[in-house]
Design a protein around this motif. Structure first.
Motif, mmCIF file in Angstrom:
data_model
loop_
_atom_site.group_PDB
_atom_site.id
_atom_site.type_symbol
_atom_site.label_atom_id
_atom_site.label_comp_id
_atom_site.label_asym_id
_atom_site.label_seq_id
_atom_site.Cartn_x
_atom_site.Cartn_y
_atom_site.Cartn_z
ATOM 1 N N THR A 1 1.189 -1.225 -0.176
ATOM 2 C CA THR A 1 -0.009 -0.197 -0.122
ATOM 3 C C THR A 1 0.703 1.316 -0.534
ATOM 4 O O THR A 1 0.530 2.313 -0.784
ATOM 5 C CB THR A 1 -0.771 0.403 1.509
ATOM 6 O OG1 THR A 1 -1.764 -0.846 0.936
ATOM 7 C CG2 THR A 1 -1.590 1.506 0.957
ATOM 8 N N LEU A 40 1.096 4.404 -2.747
ATOM 9 C CA LEU A 40 0.620 5.350 -2.929
ATOM 10 C C LEU A 40 1.446 6.858 -2.843
ATOM 11 O O LEU A 40 1.584 7.747 -3.093
ATOM 12 C CB LEU A 40 0.933 6.034 -0.839
ATOM 13 C CG LEU A 40 -0.157 6.606 -0.706
ATOM 14 C CD1 LEU A 40 -2.158 6.836 -0.942
ATOM 15 C CD2 LEU A 40 0.014 6.577 1.035
ATOM 16 N N LEU A 60 -3.438 6.856 -5.395
ATOM 17 C CA LEU A 60 -4.313 6.507 -3.850
ATOM 18 C C LEU A 60 -5.579 5.890 -4.137
ATOM 19 O O LEU A 60 -5.775 4.974 -3.369
ATOM 20 C CB LEU A 60 -5.473 8.283 -4.209
ATOM 21 C CG LEU A 60 -5.619 8.777 -2.725
ATOM 22 C CD1 LEU A 60 -4.803 9.054 -1.267
ATOM 23 C CD2 LEU A 60 -6.479 9.647 -2.501
ATOM 24 N N GLY A 61 -6.383 5.657 -5.512
ATOM 25 C CA GLY A 61 -7.464 4.908 -5.641
ATOM 26 C C GLY A 61 -6.766 3.457 -5.303
ATOM 27 O O GLY A 61 -7.804 2.684 -5.065
ATOM 28 N N THR A 62 -5.405 3.032 -6.392
ATOM 29 C CA THR A 62 -5.497 1.805 -5.777
ATOM 30 C C THR A 62 -4.727 1.493 -4.632
ATOM 31 O O THR A 62 -5.275 0.575 -3.414
ATOM 32 C CB THR A 62 -4.516 1.037 -6.821
ATOM 33 O OG1 THR A 62 -4.220 1.303 -7.955
ATOM 34 C CG2 THR A 62 -3.282 -0.069 -6.692
ATOM 35 N N LEU A 104 -5.686 3.181 -1.812
ATOM 36 C CA LEU A 104 -7.530 2.424 -1.151
ATOM 37 C C LEU A 104 -7.108 0.754 -1.409
ATOM 38 O O LEU A 104 -8.023 0.406 -0.635
ATOM 39 C CB LEU A 104 -8.329 3.878 -2.150
ATOM 40 C CG LEU A 104 -8.605 5.683 -1.129
ATOM 41 C CD1 LEU A 104 -9.801 6.037 -1.250
ATOM 42 C CD2 LEU A 104 -8.893 4.488 0.585
ATOM 43 N N LEU A 105 -7.666 0.664 -2.550
ATOM 44 C CA LEU A 105 -8.734 -0.653 -3.063
ATOM 45 C C LEU A 105 -7.374 -1.433 -1.820
ATOM 46 O O LEU A 105 -8.275 -2.523 -1.580
ATOM 47 C CB LEU A 105 -8.497 -0.736 -4.183
ATOM 48 C CG LEU A 105 -9.595 0.037 -4.875
ATOM 49 C CD1 LEU A 105 -9.887 -0.593 -6.785
ATOM 50 C CD2 LEU A 105 -11.863 -0.690 -3.939
ATOM 51 N N SER A 153 -5.578 -1.166 0.919
ATOM 52 C CA SER A 153 -5.826 -1.337 2.301
ATOM 53 C C SER A 153 -6.867 -1.733 2.268
ATOM 54 O O SER A 153 -6.999 -2.595 3.291
ATOM 55 C CB SER A 153 -5.078 -0.109 2.365
ATOM 56 O OG SER A 153 -6.101 1.033 2.069
ATOM 57 N N GLY A 154 -8.405 -1.255 1.687
ATOM 58 C CA GLY A 154 -9.457 -1.354 2.186
ATOM 59 C C GLY A 154 -9.775 -2.994 2.042
ATOM 60 O O GLY A 154 -10.794 -3.913 2.961
ATOM 61 N N LEU A 169 -15.254 -3.250 -3.896
ATOM 62 C CA LEU A 169 -14.871 -2.103 -4.075
ATOM 63 C C LEU A 169 -14.503 -1.449 -4.896
ATOM 64 O O LEU A 169 -15.146 -0.312 -5.257
ATOM 65 C CB LEU A 169 -13.488 -2.019 -3.232
ATOM 66 C CG LEU A 169 -13.723 -2.319 -1.330
ATOM 67 C CD1 LEU A 169 -12.348 -2.641 -1.317
ATOM 68 C CD2 LEU A 169 -14.665 -1.009 -0.831
ATOM 69 N N VAL A 214 -16.827 2.052 -4.701
ATOM 70 C CA VAL A 214 -16.598 3.249 -4.809
ATOM 71 C C VAL A 214 -16.147 4.507 -6.125
ATOM 72 O O VAL A 214 -16.408 5.320 -6.243
ATOM 73 C CB VAL A 214 -14.886 3.078 -4.834
ATOM 74 C CG1 VAL A 214 -13.959 4.245 -4.743
ATOM 75 C CG2 VAL A 214 -14.624 2.613 -3.770
ATOM 76 N N VAL A 261 -11.480 9.327 -7.193
ATOM 77 C CA VAL A 261 -10.214 8.406 -7.037
ATOM 78 C C VAL A 261 -10.269 8.070 -8.445
ATOM 79 O O VAL A 261 -11.562 7.029 -9.018
ATOM 80 C CB VAL A 261 -9.787 8.225 -5.201
ATOM 81 C CG1 VAL A 261 -10.081 9.049 -4.662
ATOM 82 C CG2 VAL A 261 -10.989 7.346 -5.900
#
Lengths: 647, 382
Positions: free
Chosen positions: B159, B163, B168-170, B172-173, B175-176, B330, B334, B346
């Motif tokens: 992650t 980052l 940011l999008g990837t 988030l995916l 870590s989420g 997600l 999203v 994002v």
């Protein structure tokens, strides 16, 4: 790792439980998505649809076609000419420089033209058409069109631009159009949106300005679809505008042209009026200028040349020029005296060549004196002393009243620019303006149209028409708007005693037709054309003592701008007046020598609807006149009588 | 389980694996992909090029890849999970040092003719690594802080690298998806409750600090938050895209403006209309009906894929399948929330619909793994 079956079951049970919890959360999230969807797509749909339409649809105005201006016979005075231009679209052109190089071989283009076009092309988005050259000839456009395959991105286009086919003839009357300025916009409370169209032109002076509302018409519109960067995708619909109304003037283009040619080389003004209706047949200020220069955008040197010309071509001397009327004012003084009962047809006044009034000697123009003068001979021979005497009896107030009754000192509402009101000087005016009391000498000066009195050539023509008809004739310049004739009621009577007017007319008739008359050399010998006139010479500067001592006695010896103004007014035919004419030649020297001959030619041209007949001139003058007319004919503009059909 | 039962239930082998695929899921995937082709054809102004045609070819490749992965025994995937994770972390490090810059971010790695986007690969390998980790971990230790920390470390490494690209999008995916997988694996509620509490508290603290002396974010960052919360503030700046996207969706109405009739997309008012914002084109042209249909298809995919999770024979298979589902969910939620203005913009594509090779292939690999878990579990011979 290996797990016991119990552990496996526990694991599976835990995963199932947690998946169910998550599934619930997911359903909740998807529910939120669906709710948002319906909120936007169902509840607020109309609002968003409107926004989408606003996004994509632009309004573009279509400029209306400007109304035409014709003369009384339908000859075109101001028209719309097809204006060929070529535009380039960068994205279609590919190699812009290559296209420009090829274009230069076909069309006359300067380096600046190319540089400007290249700059415009690069500054705009690639799909925006940029004008490369304007006002091309038909041949040039044809050449470009024929070579279209070699000129990618180049398209010939045609637009309309104002054109004045009579050039300087009508420059002061009709004026010209020009681009809308900030000041034009500020002057309007609710500016017509059409004024925002790039390169839209409106009337700047003259009829073009005064009748702007009639001539302009109203804009059409087209709704076009544009994309996010403003490119036009297609036209959705189109509402054509209303073309402007045509305006027909009372002028006779042919007579105007004759007058303009006759005044060639002079700084002068001539007004020809229909004596009965007040219709202006010709209203000509010389020299003129070419209004087409202004339509195109006049160059700085051209404009400076017009401004610096001592003959002031930009000024309209017919309505803006104010001149002391000189002896043409004597009819006013005479009528004032008759009207006041201070004199009659038979009374004679002795003219010794001068008159002493309150210690000051007032001269008659003839130093030796006229002898015994009655009203008719005083007018005919223009005796000053007779009118000094009348002025003393009548006083300035009654002279002013008659002056106004005859149409002097009044601002006429004509669709021309900066129409002046002239001046009937009163006691109050002098007190206010100069801070001095009115003196009897001022009245004496005014009686012969000198001193403070100022008139415009237009006012002099109105005065003459009123004398000829005993009606309060008003000048008129526009005959019809939008094909509809404007009403022109018969003018009210002036209520002057016919006997008195007859006296005045006889005085004028003798002025042009009696051997002792001041305009006798400019007489007309054919009875049906015979005119009745009055000369005038108004002093601009006195000949100074120094000049007198240097031997200067005559006007011709003075520099041009110090010479006297020459004036002449006349109506014709003498027995049944149809027209009234006024002539002012700036610094012409003398009325009988400079203005009366012009007046005669104009009278004859107006009565004959063309060139003056040679037979109307006294036999000894015919050779000279013939040469003069031949030269003048060469300057006449062949009128496009086809224009009549467009009326 | 009795001996008898054990004999009856057996693992499918050879060609019989084909019969035991999760076929409804395959059909649903094809259906959604077809909707995608249709929209790509539409946004190209009614043409196969430049988007629909390559997308179909990629989908065909992806479908083949999915089957190939599905027929490979699940134990193989479990055994390479650690290696795959290590390789993708190395590749992400490679991006950090030798990556190609494109669109203001460093995301690609040029390996000869192949252009690799390791962050996409990391989405799968992270799921594999976490599933294998919890498969290996003693069930009793799942909620032990040390082992929770270790799982978090597995998630954090890729992650943070993503980052840094920045993507940011990837991130988030990644870590989420990872954290949700921890939840499914059985990590105690308490951790999540505390994390959510801390998150909410943090956000309110950040917002409350605005304009005070101890302001946490910079002013421009607050302005971005404002533009997100109300795009009307700056309709031509940061909010322009989202405003135009909302106009497109809203103007679709109940049944849409008609296929290939969407003015917002056809006249280029929409940004990225063939990739991240393709849902707005769909909603504009096909209306609420079309948008809800797509959402319903996604729901069915979740349901049928969820079935695999529940019946998978091993903890690894269950968790891996669950991870794929979570990632898939997600992705689309999203993306949709973003184009509808519910989340900040994002870069997250709409799964199976948006134009793009990497995302499509990674998804198909994911579904391949899920299918593998579905195929490779003992069942009654029929």
């Amino acid at each position: 790792m290996k797990r016991s079956p119990k552990e496996e079951t526990d694991s599976a049970r835990l995963i199932t439980r947690r998946m169910l919890v998550l599934g619930g959360l997911k359903l909740g999230a998807m529910g939120a998505l669906v709710w948002r969807m319906q909120d936007m797509q169902l509840r607020q749909s109309d609002q968003f649809r409107l926004l989408a339409e606003e996004n994509r649809i632009n309004m573009r105005l279509i400029p209306p076609t400007r109304g035409l201006i014709h003369d009384r016979n339908g000859v075109l005075i101001a028209g719309n000419e097809q204006n060929y231009r070529i535009v380039i679209v960068r994205e279609d052109a590919g190699d812009v420089d290559m296209v420009f190089d090829r274009l230069r071989k076909l069309v006359d283009l300067s380096d600046e033209d190319i540089a400007r076009a290249r700059r415009d092309v690069m500054r705009n988005r690639p799909f925006v058409p940029v004008t490369v050259a304007e006002r091309l000839s038909w041949e040039e456009v044809a050449r470009v069109a024929a070579n279209a395959p070699a000129l990618p991105g180049i398209t010939p286009e045609v637009g309309l631009s104002r054109h004045y086919p009579l050039f300087e003839d009508m420059s002061h009357v009709v004026g010209y159009v020009g681009p809308v300025s900030e000041r034009d916009l500020e002057a309007l409370e609710v500016p017509d949106p059409v004024l925002q169209i790039p390169r839209f032109q409106i009337g700047k002076i003259g009829v073009e300005r005064a009748h702007e509302d009639n001539l302009r018409g109203s804009a059409g519109s087209r709704r076009i679809e544009v994309n996010a960067v403003g490119r036009v995708m297609r036209e959705l619909d189109r509402v054509e505008g209303t073309p402007g109304q045509n305006v027909q003037l009372t002028l006779d283009a042919r007579l105007q042209n004759f007058v303009q040619a006759r005044l060639h080389g002079e700084s002068a003004a001539v007004v020809v009026m229909d004596a009965a209706s007040g219709d202006l047949l010709a209203i000509s200020s010389s020299p003129g200028f070419d209004p087409n220069l202004f339509v195109r955008g006049i160059s700085v040197p051209d404009y400076r040349a017009l401004l610096e010309d001592p003959y002031r071509p930009l000024a309209d001397k017919t309505v803006q020029g104010m001149y002391p009327p000189g002896s043409t004012f004597k009819m006013v003084t005479a009528l004032a005296a008759l009207d006041a009962g201070e004199t009659n047809a038979n009374e004679r006044v002795f003219c010794p060549g001068h008159m002493d009034i309150s210690g000051h000697r007032f001269h008659c123009w003839r130093r030796g004196g006229h002898g015994r003068m009655n009203l008719v001979s005083a007018l005919s021979e223009s005796c000053d002393v007779y009118f000094y005497e009348m002025a003393l009896r009548v006083g300035i107030d009654r002279i002013n009243a008659m002056s106004e009754r005859l149409g002097l000192g009044i601002r006429y509402d004509l669709p021309m620019s900066a129409v002046a009101s002239g001046l009937n000087p009163t006691r109050e005016w002098k007190q206010a303006r100069r801070g001095q009391a009115w003196l009897v000498g001022d009245t004496v000066n005014a009686s012969i149209g000198q001193g403070f009195v100022l008139t415009t050539p237009l006012q002099l023509a109105v005065m003459t028409a009123r004398l000829a008809t005993n009606r309060a004739i008003l000048p008129r310049l526009v005959r019809a708007v939008g094909g509809e004739e404007l009403a022109n009621a018969e003018a009210m009577s002036l209520d002057l005693r016919p006997e008195w007017l007859a006296l005045i007319r006889r005085g004028m008739a003798e002025c042009t037709n009696h051997a002792r008359g001041t305009a006798y050399s400019s007489r007309i010998v054919t009875a049906e054309h015979r005119h009745a006139g009055k000369t005038g010479t108004s002093q601009v500067f006195s000949i100074t003592r120094a000049e007198r001592e240097a031997g200067i006695r005559r006007q011709e010896d003075l520099p041009w701008n110090r010479r006297n103004h020459a004036l002449f007014v006349a109506f014709a035919p003498e027995d049944a007046p149809r027209i009234a004419v006024s002539v002012v030649v700036e610094h012409g020297g003398g009325g009988s020598s400079a203005a009366a001959p012009i007046g005669r030619d104009v009278v004859l041209a107006a009565l004959n609807d063309g060139m003056p007949p040679l037979s109307a001139y006294p036999a000894p003058q015919r050779n000279r006149i013939e040469t003069q007319m031949r030269e003048l004919s060469a300057r006449l503009r062949p009128l496009d009588r086809d224009g009549v059909d467009q009326a | 389980m009795s001996y008898l039962e054990y004999n009856v239930k057996r693992m499918p082998t050879g060609l019989s694996k084909v019969l035991h695929l999760n076929w409804p899921l395959v059909l649903l995937i094809v259906a959604v992909a077809c909707m995608g082709f249709l929209m790509l054809y539409s946004v190209a102004g009614g043409a196969m090029r430049p988007w629909a045609d390559p997308q179909m070819k990629r989908f065909a490749v992806g479908l083949g890849l999915m089957f190939a992965i599905a027929f490979t025994p699940l134990w193989f995937w479990r055994s390479i999970a650690g290696v795959a994770y290590a390789v993708s972390v190395l590749l992400l490090l490679g991006v950090e040092f030798f990556g190609t810059v494109g669109m203001g971010a460093k995301r690609w790695l040029e390996l000869g003719p192949i252009r690799l986007q390791p962050s996409e690969l990391a989405k799968i390998t992270l799921l594999m690594a976490l599933a294998a980790y919890y498969d290996w971990l003693d069930l009793k230790r799942t909620s032990h802080p040390l082992w929770v920390f270790l799982a978090l470390l597995i998630i954090m490494i890729p992650t943070l690298l993503v980052l840094r690209q920045p993507d940011l999008g990837t991130a988030l995916l990644l870590s989420g998806g990872g954290v949700i997988l921890m939840f499914i694996a059985g990590v105690s509620w308490i951790y999540f409750a505390v994390a959510i509490g801390a998150g909410v508290g943090g956000v309110s603290l950040v917002l409350a600090s605005r304009g005070t002396e101890w302001q946490i974010l910079r002013d421009y960052q607050y302005r971005r938050i404002d533009a997100f919360l109300d795009p009307g503030i700056d309709p031509l700046g940061a909010g322009y895209h989202i405003t135009q996207a909302k106009i497109a969706m809203g103007s679709g109405g109940w049944s849409g403006r008609g296929f290939m009739e969407g003015t917002q997309s056809r006249l280029n008012f929409l940004p990225e209309k063939h990739t991240d914002f393709i849902f707005t084109t769909l909603a504009e042209e096909l209306g609420f009906v079309g948008a809800a249909t797509l959402l319903f298809l996604y729901l069915l995919i979740l349901v049928f894929a969820g079935y695999t999770v529940l019946r998978a024979a091993t903890r690894f298979g269950s968790l891996l399948a669950a991870g794929v589902i979570v990632t898939f969910f997600l992705y689309f939620s999203v993306n949709m929330a973003m184009v509808m203005g519910l989340l900040p913009v994002v870069g997250v594509p709409l799964p199976l619909v948006s134009y793009g090779g990497s995302a499509m292939l990674v998804l198909m690999i994911g579904f391949g793994l899920l299918q593998s878990a579905h195929v490779h579990c003992p069942r009654t011979r029929s």
